[in-house]
Scaffold this active site. Sequence first.
Site, PDB file in Angstrom:
ATOM      1  N   ARG A 467       0.811  -1.206   0.000  1.00 23.85           N
ATOM      2  CA  ARG A 467       0.000   0.000   0.000  1.00 23.85           C
ATOM      3  C   ARG A 467       0.851   1.266   0.000  1.00 23.85           C
ATOM      4  O   ARG A 467       0.447   2.282  -0.561  1.00 23.85           O
ATOM      5  CB  ARG A 467      -0.941   0.012   1.211  1.00 23.85           C
ATOM      6  CG  ARG A 467      -2.094  -0.980   1.096  1.00 23.85           C
ATOM      7  CD  ARG A 467      -3.044  -0.857   2.258  1.00 23.85           C
ATOM      8  NE  ARG A 467      -4.163  -1.791   2.149  1.00 23.85           N
ATOM      9  CZ  ARG A 467      -5.319  -1.534   1.557  1.00 23.85           C
ATOM     10  NH1 ARG A 467      -5.509  -0.341   1.010  1.00 23.85           N
ATOM     11  NH2 ARG A 467      -6.281  -2.432   1.510  1.00 23.85           N
ATOM     12  N   GLU A 497      -1.783  -8.652   4.031  1.00 23.59           N
ATOM     13  CA  GLU A 497      -3.219  -8.665   4.303  1.00 23.59           C
ATOM     14  C   GLU A 497      -3.821  -9.964   3.801  1.00 23.59           C
ATOM     15  O   GLU A 497      -3.462 -10.464   2.739  1.00 23.59           O
ATOM     16  CB  GLU A 497      -3.912  -7.473   3.616  1.00 23.59           C
ATOM     17  CG  GLU A 497      -3.401  -6.125   4.079  1.00 23.59           C
ATOM     18  CD  GLU A 497      -4.135  -4.984   3.396  1.00 23.59           C
ATOM     19  OE1 GLU A 497      -5.238  -5.236   2.851  1.00 23.59           O
ATOM     20  OE2 GLU A 497      -3.615  -3.852   3.407  1.00 23.59           O
ATOM     21  N   GLU A 508     -10.886  -1.855  -5.186  1.00 23.13           N
ATOM     22  CA  GLU A 508     -10.182  -0.971  -4.260  1.00 23.13           C
ATOM     23  C   GLU A 508      -8.790  -0.631  -4.777  1.00 23.13           C
ATOM     24  O   GLU A 508      -8.328   0.518  -4.675  1.00 23.13           O
ATOM     25  CB  GLU A 508     -10.073  -1.643  -2.887  1.00 23.13           C
ATOM     26  CG  GLU A 508      -9.385  -0.769  -1.848  1.00 23.13           C
ATOM     27  CD  GLU A 508      -9.144  -1.496  -0.537  1.00 23.13           C
ATOM     28  OE1 GLU A 508      -8.638  -0.850   0.398  1.00 23.13           O
ATOM     29  OE2 GLU A 508      -9.444  -2.708  -0.466  1.00 23.13           O
ATOM     30  N   ASP A 568     -12.475   6.144 -11.240  1.00 19.35           N
ATOM     31  CA  ASP A 568     -12.801   7.515 -10.850  1.00 19.35           C
ATOM     32  C   ASP A 568     -11.687   8.425 -11.346  1.00 19.35           C
ATOM     33  O   ASP A 568     -10.834   8.885 -10.579  1.00 19.35           O
ATOM     34  CB  ASP A 568     -12.947   7.607  -9.329  1.00 19.35           C
ATOM     35  CG  ASP A 568     -13.390   8.992  -8.882  1.00 19.35           C
ATOM     36  OD1 ASP A 568     -13.803   9.781  -9.750  1.00 19.35           O
ATOM     37  OD2 ASP A 568     -13.305   9.287  -7.677  1.00 19.35           O
ATOM     38  N   HIS A 777     -20.630  -7.424   1.398  1.00 19.78           N
ATOM     39  CA  HIS A 777     -19.646  -8.214   0.661  1.00 19.78           C
ATOM     40  C   HIS A 777     -19.403  -7.472  -0.657  1.00 19.78           C
ATOM     41  O   HIS A 777     -20.131  -7.652  -1.636  1.00 19.78           O
ATOM     42  CB  HIS A 777     -20.170  -9.628   0.387  1.00 19.78           C
ATOM     43  CG  HIS A 777     -20.372 -10.438   1.625  1.00 19.78           C
ATOM     44  ND1 HIS A 777     -19.432 -10.549   2.621  1.00 19.78           N
ATOM     45  CD2 HIS A 777     -21.433 -11.203   2.037  1.00 19.78           C
ATOM     46  CE1 HIS A 777     -19.877 -11.338   3.579  1.00 19.78           C
ATOM     47  NE2 HIS A 777     -21.106 -11.749   3.261  1.00 19.78           N
ATOM     48  N   CYS A 779     -17.239  -7.752  -2.918  1.00 21.26           N
ATOM     49  CA  CYS A 779     -16.888  -8.560  -4.091  1.00 21.26           C
ATOM     50  C   CYS A 779     -18.119  -8.938  -4.900  1.00 21.26           C
ATOM     51  O   CYS A 779     -18.043  -9.120  -6.118  1.00 21.26           O
ATOM     52  CB  CYS A 779     -16.141  -9.822  -3.658  1.00 21.26           C
ATOM     53  SG  CYS A 779     -14.532  -9.502  -2.914  1.00 21.26           S
TER      54      CYS A 779
END
Length: 786
Positions: A467, A497, A508, A568, A777, A779
């Site tokens: 990240r 993670e 994400e 975006d 959820h 996904c």
Amino acid sequence: MANSPESSRKRARAADRQLRHSQAAESPRGMTTRSRTQSIANLAAKAARTESSQSAGQQQRRSAMATRADNGSEADSPETGVPEADHADHADSGSNSGGDEGVEDDVLTVDIIRDAKSDDELLAKLSLVFSDPCTLARSFPQADAVLASDCPVDVVAVHRAYNIIFSRASEKVLDDLRMLTIGAVSMLNSEPCDEHTNQMNAVLILLLNPKISEYTLPSTGAYLFSDLCSAILGQPPAQRSALMRYFTIDDGVCADAQPSPSAGSPPAKRDAQDTYSPVASGTSPSAQTSERDGKSTPFGRYVAMFQSYITREVNRAARSTLQAAANANGTAPAEQTTQKVSLYMLSGGNSSGNGNASNHNGHALPVVAQCLALMNNYNNAHAVVPYSAFYNSAVNEHIDIKEDVPRFRMPDGLSFCSYPFLLSPTTKSEIIRIESVILMRTELQDSFFRAMFSGVTCPYLVLEVRRDSLVRDTLYQLELKLSQDLRKQLKVRFVGEEGVDEGGVQKEFFQLIVRDVFAPKYGIFKANDESQYHWFSPQSDLSKDTLEEIRLTGQLIGLAVYNAVILDIHLPPAMYKKLLGVPVTRDDLRDVDPALHHGLMQLLRLSAEDLEFLDRTFEVEYDNVGELRTFELIPNGAQTPLTTSNRELFIDKYVEFVFDKSCESQFLAFKSGFDRICGASYVRFMRPRELELLVCGCSDLDFAALEGSTIYDGGYAKTTKVIQYFWQVVSEFTDELKRKLLFFATSSDRVPIGGLSKLHFVIAKNGGDSDRLPTSHTCFNVLLLP
């Protein structure tokens, strides 16, 4: 008319063509046409005998034409070799039909049709003209020399003539007109006309017949309209282009609608690649609809004529297929079922070829679509109607994408995908999704086979990123991937993670990385403070590493499209135009730099003294990473002053500098990366606005549509009190809160192309009654409510 040698040669060629046509192979259509022509010729002879008020020359010509129709040939004069009928023409050349001065005797005019004293007289004249496409092409000549330079046919007069015929003539005359039209179309398809170089005049007159799309061939029951389309496609490109121009001529229809461009002036310029301009708020809903689909213009009505044929055949095939499936199952057809059809099926690809009318009409559908493609190409160049007028709702509703996409990839495969102008943005996005799924499955299978012979091979494109080093890790790993790896399904893992990427993690990931890539610290893009659109920072002497980063950025956006992830990002319409090879315009500068666009447009209003006071030359300054540099717009631009005579050139060169010269290397690198993923996909058939919707989604937060398409699970239903309370509260949200709800449930606040009704959204019950908070959820786009 003078009896000139050139006129005699033309008529001799016409006689020879008629003779060859009568001796052609006996087809059912030809037999029917000739038989019908003989019957009409007999009527013409009878009318000639009973009309004592006509001149002797007119009676002689009528008799000669009747004899030619009966015998299939003309008797040549022993002295000159010119048909006897031509001698009658020249003998009577001093008189004009219907009193139209300067109009040939054997052509149609409004006055001739209006002044016909009987059905027999009218039919005799129609048979004389429709029996030869060259004569038909000379009919209804435009008297105004200025208007004639744009279209030699007086289309208003043609409309009036047809209105007179259909309002006054008997059913028998109307039926004979149908048979004459069939014969004229048959001759247009059988052999080109040597006497008249522009057969499109005749095609235009036939197309203006309000019943032309309803005429059917007596031998097969197939519609005549497809044969007329074949005649159009059989003409040279120059004549096809002329016909497209004729379609824009004001036809006098719908005088209360928005006026169309007048003949002699070009259509109002509008960007054909952009969305249409909204209509005035004061117009009625029906007028707004007419403006949106282009039917308020002559060109739009021709588009609607060709669209109606496609719509009729697609709906017919859908109903027929649905009924056949119901008969096979022994049940009644389901009312709410949308039957899917493919162009291959419509064209008889899976039938036994029994030759019925439905098969003939379906087989001709590609011919009609090709004519519509000619109109679409003309509209792209001249922006006569909104490009959305070419979307066909029946095709978009019933297209069998899973059948059409594979056939589109076949050589000479029949597919609706070959006609992208018919398809809406939603349908095109679904085609791209199906393409991606097919490629992903292929790579998955290939990975298993390769693993059997060359060791372990990952079936997915896996990116393991940190990240705190998201951009660097991503670009480095993408640089090492092979082209075949990029066609695999993407899986993202954040280092340290836990979790399995089923769609939510990659959404994400893309949201985070595009935010970083477009950040000012990377220096690739620069956002305008007023428009908030990002454009390339003007830089020269870029390093190889910087260009590679830009290329990988384009590749990253291509991966998002390939994996159906909405981003975006705020790229101007000019970016999507350049990616698709569409030229940019001055108006595109308004999005990139509104202040600069305003300043350049102000130059057009300044006087010569004002421009002299500005003391500007063909030279611009730009910021190159903190260093001020100059660029000459033209050779020796620093010594070329800006004047009223060259300011248009100055503006065009400045726009070219912004979109091309200042960022040429950056854009080429960006496009190279994007094309590596999407260059061979259906993306290349999209319009710039459609590509923008595909990448960024739409802005319409229609939660009523989302409510109507939501699926309920776990004991919840639309009538459950909790669900009703939920939608009641959501309907009172601001747009900001609605976007936050979307992000919470789907990991993205972007609306997919086609609107929220296209989002697969599920609300499920999260156990029994409890005080737990809602969860999701992401996904699977599932919102869990207690």
